[in-house]
Design an enzyme around this catalytic site. Structure first.
Site, PDB file in Angstrom:
ATOM      1  N   VAL A   1      57.630   3.528  54.689  1.00  0.00           N
ATOM      2  CA  VAL A   1      57.066   3.305  56.024  1.00  0.00           C
ATOM      3  C   VAL A   1      57.962   2.365  56.842  1.00  0.00           C
ATOM      4  CG1 VAL A   1      55.029   2.612  57.336  1.00  0.00           C
ATOM      5  CG2 VAL A   1      54.735   3.661  55.090  1.00  0.00           C
TER       6      VAL A   1
ATOM      7  N   GLU B   1      46.054   0.209  62.335  1.00  0.00           N
ATOM      8  CA  GLU B   1      45.823   1.640  62.548  1.00  0.00           C
ATOM      9  C   GLU B   1      46.357   2.488  61.394  1.00  0.00           C
ATOM     10  OE1 GLU B   1      44.179   3.124  65.472  1.00  0.00           O
ATOM     11  OE2 GLU B   1      44.118   4.453  63.753  1.00  0.00           O
TER      12      GLU B   1
ATOM     13  N   VAL C   1      44.392   3.576  57.719  1.00  0.00           N
ATOM     14  CA  VAL C   1      43.423   4.665  57.503  1.00  0.00           C
ATOM     15  C   VAL C   1      43.940   5.943  58.142  1.00  0.00           C
ATOM     16  CG1 VAL C   1      41.068   5.470  57.908  1.00  0.00           C
ATOM     17  CG2 VAL C   1      41.488   3.039  57.530  1.00  0.00           C
TER      18      VAL C   1
ATOM     19  N   GLY D   1      46.686   7.544  58.052  1.00  0.00           N
ATOM     20  CA  GLY D   1      48.083   7.563  58.491  1.00  0.00           C
ATOM     21  C   GLY D   1      48.277   7.613  59.986  1.00  0.00           C
TER      22      GLY D   1
ATOM     23  N   ASP E   1      41.819   4.877  46.590  1.00  0.00           N
ATOM     24  CA  ASP E   1      42.537   4.836  47.865  1.00  0.00           C
ATOM     25  C   ASP E   1      41.575   5.204  49.007  1.00  0.00           C
ATOM     26  OD1 ASP E   1      45.164   4.982  49.489  1.00  0.00           O
ATOM     27  OD2 ASP E   1      44.217   6.928  49.844  1.00  0.00           O
TER      28      ASP E   1
ATOM     29  N   LYS F   1      40.128   2.841  52.295  1.00  0.00           N
ATOM     30  CA  LYS F   1      40.103   3.266  53.700  1.00  0.00           C
ATOM     31  C   LYS F   1      38.678   3.239  54.235  1.00  0.00           C
ATOM     32  CE  LYS F   1      44.229   6.008  52.927  1.00  0.00           C
ATOM     33  NZ  LYS F   1      44.713   7.277  52.356  1.00  0.00           N
TER      34      LYS F   1
END
Ligand SMILES: NC(=O)c1ccc[n+]([C@@H]2O[C@H](COP(=O)([O-])OP(=O)(O)OC[C@H]3O[C@@H](n4cnc5c(N)ncnc54)[C@H](OP(=O)(O)O)[C@@H]3O)[C@@H](O)[C@H]2O)c1
Length: 438
Positions: free
Chosen positions: A14, A129, A132, A134, A201, A205
């Site tokens: 990322v 942002e 959650v 992506g 995961d 989220k």
């Protein structure tokens, strides 16, 4: 034109994408912001490692103080993952008076109280942002687009790995292990897939979504989490015959002063939009009391989609800096005085419909016994199907029962009473059926 300097923790999947988006789209960003943005420092675990992007203009180190103590750094971006070192970075940045952007759902879920208390105390911004779904701007929808609505319900497909596996199982009749191996081969699942396939995961989220939707900080450990390992191609086939797909959903709703927050596989009616979200895609179905039903769809992971969300948060914070303010929108949607201490509802108290697959010996009276126990426990049956008779009395057959809405505690009690009966020939499968408001 002024340029805001950014300190970036992490230059992995990322982090590298964020740097490259800021370079590639600098013209459009300047035109929208009226300022420039530049990653001038980065902190990584291995500064000597080669990177997929040019880094000549970034001062790279492994020492967090190079960013945290640099007065020229106005925004800190945390993209290292995990909860310990990342927590130190985020709290360190806030203590140093610097706003933060993070994609770290594990940190935001597991250390919510600590992190958000500090954000409220400092009145600084935290952009999250990317944590959650992506690249899908779903948190912004919650905080801004729906700020005049009560959030009635959230149901999300927020883990692309699970959605890919369930989609393959559904399309090819492949067992879980085979679909998982294919996901790993294609880079859609980690070598150790537990975190994704066991639902954690998605639960991280969900915690972020719940906290934002209801202005609270729930205990992560109270969220009910089930993954997809127990789903079989047979269940997917039987569900389809009854008009449903099977999806891993993250579900949140307010109910009687408590919040339902649960992650588990669900039967979703084939004509619902969520049933057609396939492959690695994510979707979040959100219902507000005025807007009614909405759905956002897109890529939930990957460097560029996630980087897109990180960059949008950086731009948001840069606009605050330009306006001379610390923050504009409260981090959990509500002002500090309006934060609520909501409890997560115990699973035994939720009410839903159920898909049950019993494995029974093909004897006279079996169905009557099952339905008697269920009736005694207030479970009313919607439909019952025995897809095939057995050729041999010792060979088990499958019985599929769909129930009407019932209390989870009653459902579990009936299954406990049925399990020891002598005609039960295997573990009973239970999958909850999702119904949507709006
Ligand atoms: N990948 C996705 O699609 C995605 C999607 C949504 C959210 N996220 C979240 O984004 C975050 C980053 O994920 P990623 O996929 O980019 O991870 P990644 O590729 O593993 O990169 C992690 C980066 O952090 C650095 N790092 C690790 N530990 C560190 C430490 N203690 N101190 C300083 N730097 C450290 C690593 O340094 P070296 O490079 O030197 O080893 C690396 O540059 C995570 O919170 C993840 O959950 C990722």
């Amino acid at each position: 034109m002024r340029t805001i300097k950014i300190g970036m923790f992490g230059l992995g999947v990322v982090g590298s994408s964020v740097v490259s988006i800021l370079r590639k789209n600098q013209d459009i960003i300047r035109s929208r912001l009226g300022m420039g943005l530049k990653v001038s420092r980065a902190v990584v675990a291995n500064p000597g490692k080669s990177r997929p992007i040019p880094t000549d203009d970034i001062a790279i180190s492994s020492d967090p103080s190079t960013i945290l103590d640099d007065p020229e750094i106005e925004i800190v971006v945390e993209l290292i993952g995990g909860v310990d070192a990342a927590g130190t970075v985020v709290l360190g940045a806030l203590n140093a008076g610097k706003p933060v952007v993070t994609a770290n759902k594990a940190l935001l879920a597991e250390r919510a109280r600590e992190i958000f208390s500090k954000v409220y105390e400092t009145d600084l911004s935290i952009g999250m942002e990317a944590s959650v779904a992506g690249g899908i701007p779903v948190l912004r929808s919650l905080k801004e687009g729906l700020s005049g609505d009560h959030i009635v319900e959230i149901s999300g497909i927020v883990n692309g790995t699970c959605n890919y596996i369930l989609s393959r199982m559904s399309a090819e009749g492949a067992p879980f292990e085979e679909a998982l191996a294919e996901a790993q081969r294609l880079g859609f699942a980690e070598a150790d897939p537990a975190f994704d396939v066991d639902g954690y995961d998605a639960a991280h989220k969900l915690a972020v979504l719940v906290n934002l939707a209801y202005g609270t900080m729930v205990e992560f450990k109270d969220i009910h989490v089930e993954g997809i390992r127990a789903i079989t191609p047979a269940d997917i086939g039987y569900a389809r015959q009854q008009g449903y797909a099977i999806k891993l959903l993250a579900i949140a709703k307010l109910d009687d002063g408590e919040v339902e927050a649960r992650v588990h596989p669900c039967l979703v009616a084939l004509d619902h939009m969520l049933a057609s979200v396939n492959g690695v895609f994510n979707a979040v179905f959100l219902t507000g009391d005025n807007v009614d039903a909405t759905m956002s769809y897109g890529r939930g992971a990957g460097g560029e989609p996630t980087g897109s969300a990180v960059v949008s948060d950086i731009i948001d914070i840069a606009r605050n800096i330009k306006a001379g303010i610390r923050s504009k929108i409260p981090p959990l949607s509500v002002v500090a005085e309006s934060l609520r201490d909501l409890k997560v509802m115990e699973m035994g108290r939720i009410q839903t419909e159920y898909y049950l697959r019993f494995q029974v010996l093909d004897r006279v009276g079996v169905l009557a016994q099952i339905t008697r126990v269920m009736g005694q426990n207030n479970i009313s049956i919607q439909s019952m199907v025995q897809p095939a008779r057995s050729d041999h009395p010792d060979q088990p057959v499958q019985v599929i029962i769909l129930t009407h809405r019932a209390r989870e505690a009653d459902e579990m009690k009936s299954l406990e009473e049925i399990a020891p009966l002598d005609f039960i020939a295997g573990e009973t499968q239970l999958i909850r059926i999702a119904r949507f408001t709006g």
